[in-house]
Write a protein that holds these residues in place. Structure first.
Motif, PDB file in Angstrom:
ATOM      1  N   THR A  11       0.837  -1.191   0.000  1.00  0.00           N
ATOM      2  CA  THR A  11       0.000   0.000   0.000  1.00  0.00           C
ATOM      3  C   THR A  11       0.873   1.242   0.000  1.00  0.00           C
ATOM      4  O   THR A  11       2.068   1.180   0.280  1.00  0.00           O
ATOM      5  N   TYR A  12       0.275   2.360  -0.317  1.00  0.00           N
ATOM      6  CA  TYR A  12       0.989   3.638  -0.396  1.00  0.00           C
ATOM      7  C   TYR A  12      -0.006   4.758  -0.118  1.00  0.00           C
ATOM      8  O   TYR A  12      -1.217   4.584  -0.292  1.00  0.00           O
ATOM      9  N   PRO A  13       0.470   5.916   0.318  1.00  0.00           N
ATOM     10  CA  PRO A  13      -0.426   7.036   0.598  1.00  0.00           C
ATOM     11  C   PRO A  13      -1.240   7.410  -0.645  1.00  0.00           C
ATOM     12  O   PRO A  13      -0.718   7.465  -1.754  1.00  0.00           O
ATOM     13  N   GLY A  14      -2.525   7.599  -0.442  1.00  0.00           N
ATOM     14  CA  GLY A  14      -3.408   7.996  -1.528  1.00  0.00           C
ATOM     15  C   GLY A  14      -4.026   6.840  -2.297  1.00  0.00           C
ATOM     16  O   GLY A  14      -4.809   7.047  -3.214  1.00  0.00           O
ATOM     17  N   ALA A  15      -3.687   5.614  -1.926  1.00  0.00           N
ATOM     18  CA  ALA A  15      -4.274   4.446  -2.592  1.00  0.00           C
ATOM     19  C   ALA A  15      -5.772   4.385  -2.282  1.00  0.00           C
ATOM     20  O   ALA A  15      -6.221   4.869  -1.243  1.00  0.00           O
ATOM     21  N   GLN A  16      -6.530   3.788  -3.169  1.00  0.00           N
ATOM     22  CA  GLN A  16      -7.953   3.593  -2.907  1.00  0.00           C
ATOM     23  C   GLN A  16      -8.116   2.369  -2.017  1.00  0.00           C
ATOM     24  O   GLN A  16      -7.594   1.295  -2.317  1.00  0.00           O
ATOM     25  N   MET A  17      -8.836   2.550  -0.931  1.00  0.00           N
ATOM     26  CA  MET A  17      -8.974   1.496   0.072  1.00  0.00           C
ATOM     27  C   MET A  17      -9.521   0.198  -0.522  1.00  0.00           C
ATOM     28  O   MET A  17      -9.043  -0.888  -0.196  1.00  0.00           O
ATOM     29  N   LEU A  18     -10.489   0.282  -1.405  1.00  0.00           N
ATOM     30  CA  LEU A  18     -11.081  -0.918  -1.977  1.00  0.00           C
ATOM     31  C   LEU A  18     -10.063  -1.717  -2.792  1.00  0.00           C
ATOM     32  O   LEU A  18     -10.110  -2.950  -2.828  1.00  0.00           O
ATOM     33  N   ASP A  19      -9.122  -1.033  -3.425  1.00  0.00           N
ATOM     34  CA  ASP A  19      -8.078  -1.733  -4.184  1.00  0.00           C
ATOM     35  C   ASP A  19      -7.168  -2.557  -3.276  1.00  0.00           C
ATOM     36  O   ASP A  19      -6.531  -3.508  -3.719  1.00  0.00           O
ATOM     37  N   ILE A  20      -7.096  -2.176  -2.014  1.00  0.00           N
ATOM     38  CA  ILE A  20      -6.273  -2.893  -1.044  1.00  0.00           C
ATOM     39  C   ILE A  20      -7.103  -3.955  -0.328  1.00  0.00           C
ATOM     40  O   ILE A  20      -6.739  -5.127  -0.286  1.00  0.00           O
ATOM     41  N   THR A  21      -8.221  -3.542   0.227  1.00  0.00           N
ATOM     42  CA  THR A  21      -9.007  -4.452   1.059  1.00  0.00           C
ATOM     43  C   THR A  21      -9.812  -5.464   0.248  1.00  0.00           C
ATOM     44  O   THR A  21     -10.061  -6.565   0.732  1.00  0.00           O
ATOM     45  N   GLY A  22     -10.202  -5.116  -0.973  1.00  0.00           N
ATOM     46  CA  GLY A  22     -10.990  -6.044  -1.789  1.00  0.00           C
ATOM     47  C   GLY A  22     -10.266  -7.359  -2.039  1.00  0.00           C
ATOM     48  O   GLY A  22     -10.778  -8.434  -1.682  1.00  0.00           O
ATOM     49  N   PRO A  23      -9.077  -7.319  -2.642  1.00  0.00           N
ATOM     50  CA  PRO A  23      -8.352  -8.575  -2.869  1.00  0.00           C
ATOM     51  C   PRO A  23      -8.002  -9.309  -1.566  1.00  0.00           C
ATOM     52  O   PRO A  23      -8.075 -10.541  -1.512  1.00  0.00           O
ATOM     53  N   LEU A  24      -7.652  -8.574  -0.510  1.00  0.00           N
ATOM     54  CA  LEU A  24      -7.335  -9.231   0.756  1.00  0.00           C
ATOM     55  C   LEU A  24      -8.556  -9.939   1.324  1.00  0.00           C
ATOM     56  O   LEU A  24      -8.448 -11.034   1.887  1.00  0.00           O
ATOM     57  N   GLU A  25      -9.732  -9.331   1.168  1.00  0.00           N
ATOM     58  CA  GLU A  25     -10.959  -9.963   1.651  1.00  0.00           C
ATOM     59  C   GLU A  25     -11.265 -11.248   0.895  1.00  0.00           C
ATOM     60  O   GLU A  25     -11.752 -12.220   1.470  1.00  0.00           O
ATOM     61  N   VAL A  26     -10.968 -11.287  -0.395  1.00  0.00           N
ATOM     62  CA  VAL A  26     -11.167 -12.522  -1.170  1.00  0.00           C
ATOM     63  C   VAL A  26     -10.313 -13.647  -0.595  1.00  0.00           C
ATOM     64  O   VAL A  26     -10.790 -14.768  -0.379  1.00  0.00           O
ATOM     65  N   PHE A  27      -9.041 -13.363  -0.314  1.00  0.00           N
ATOM     66  CA  PHE A  27      -8.174 -14.388   0.267  1.00  0.00           C
ATOM     67  C   PHE A  27      -8.612 -14.761   1.683  1.00  0.00           C
ATOM     68  O   PHE A  27      -8.567 -15.929   2.067  1.00  0.00           O
TER      69      PHE A  27
END
Length: 73
Positions: A11-27
């Motif tokens: 992750t990095y500052p300014g990233a969209q939260m869904l782009d981070i949490t969405g794939p992690l939630e799938v796993f």
């Protein structure tokens, strides 16, 4: 018994939260499902959130998420 696979999301500052949490939630969901359906003793996936430095990272929405490790680690 340790997890079979490690999934690390950068992750990095300014990233969209869904782009981070969405794939992690799938796993995470798949890991829970496999444990229940296959009666596994350990989660098949271990999840990590990394950044250049550990700690809070401000997403584009203004919400902070916490990186647990540095990318270089």
């Amino acid at each position: 018994m340790s997890a079979g696979h490690r999934v690390t999301m950068l992750t990095y500052p300014g990233a969209q939260m869904l782009d981070i949490t969405g794939p992690l939630e799938v796993f995470a969901h798949t890991s829970r499902w496999l444990q229940e359906e296959r009666d596994l003793g350990a989660p098949p996936y271990a999840l990590d959130l990394v950044a250049t430095e550990p700690g809070p990272i401000r997403c584009s929405s203004g919400i902070d998420i916490i990186a647990t490790r540095r990318l270089r680690d």
